[in-house]
Scaffold this active site. Sequence first.
Site, PDB file in Angstrom:
ATOM      1  N   ASP A 183       0.889  -1.171   0.000  1.00 40.14           N
ATOM      2  CA  ASP A 183       0.000   0.000   0.000  1.00 40.14           C
ATOM      3  C   ASP A 183       0.919   1.209   0.000  1.00 40.14           C
ATOM      4  OD1 ASP A 183      -1.657   2.121   0.419  1.00 40.14           O
ATOM      5  OD2 ASP A 183      -2.622   1.313   2.210  1.00 40.14           O
ATOM      6  N   TYR A 225      -6.377  15.254 -10.410  1.00 42.09           N
ATOM      7  CA  TYR A 225      -5.369  14.357 -10.994  1.00 42.09           C
ATOM      8  C   TYR A 225      -4.212  15.172 -11.587  1.00 42.09           C
ATOM      9  CZ  TYR A 225      -3.317  10.803 -14.073  1.00 42.09           C
ATOM     10  OH  TYR A 225      -2.454   9.940 -14.691  1.00 42.09           O
TER      11      TYR A 225
END
Length: 274
Positions: free
Chosen positions: A78, A172
């Site tokens: 992760d 983004y």
Amino acid sequence: MTASENMGTQASANPVNERVRGKVVLVSGGLGAFGMVTARRFLLEGAHVVLADIAPNSRQDVGEVFAGLPAPLVTKLDVTDPASWLSAIEVTVREFGRLDVLVNNAGVVTQVPQAFDEIEIDEWRRVFAINVEGVMLGTQAALRYMKSNGGGAIVNLGSISAYVGTKDNCTYAISKGAVKIMSKAAALSAARFGYNVRVNTVHPGYVWTQLIAEKSTREHGSAEAAKKLFASMNPSNRLVEPEDVAAAIVYLASDDAKMINGADLVVDGGRLIQ
Ligand SMILES: NC(=O)c1ccc[n+]([C@@H]2O[C@H](COP(=O)([O-])OP(=O)(O)OC[C@H]3O[C@@H](n4cnc5c(N)ncnc54)[C@H](O)[C@@H]3O)[C@@H](O)[C@H]2O)c1
């Protein structure tokens, strides 16, 4: 989209050298589209590969995709968790003896278009935790290992979104802008402190992968319409393939790029030069 579709046809068309023979490579988001194609290219060029992903059991076709090549190691990572980075690097070193290359490839997009004034702070934090903090933590963890183990190379995934303004893809685009300057900061810091680690960024144009397929199909009516539009945005009128991105990543990781540091390599079929 199947793995073989993602493999495209270009991998075999590209000349394959052995520029990374013996290098040990960790690819974050390794089970995604670019991750798998990049891993294949590294393996073809003689590297050992670790595919590190938040969802290590998400693909049943790893054996099939890499048939005939040395098997990559799949492990859990992760990118938002510093302890997870330590453990992925530990696993890599235990399996292959060292770490020479990190590809900070894991990334997510916002599925719903958002004008700047509509950015939701929770979504911003989700995207930034993976796209920005994830790259920072990975770069830190790799630098800490590499500086006392002979050096190495780090390749980050940016985007052409880092170069231009955007109507409704703000979160983004801003996250990739952060990656662009982060790579330069890390490159200079590592060089000045004598770590022998290079840090560079590859900036792909639109590539038809799962990351953008759903959103783009919704926005443009069909997959075919979206692909046609993306191709028409490039002066070549051709879509960038994952293999084109993989080739750039492997080049920057290789010793052929030993004097390239803090650089931005745009892989967009010429879209940004118009
Ligand atoms: N596809 C494009 O058109 C395009 C264009 C420019 C840049 N990029 C960038 O390239 C990279 C890869 O894109 P892709 O198209 O292969 O996407 P993808 O969705 O196919 O793969 C992304 C992978 O990241 C993994 N991931 C997500 N969150 C994670 C986490 N917290 N920790 C570890 N892994 C995690 C996912 O499980 C997935 O396997 C991304 O950084 C993306 O922003 C893609």
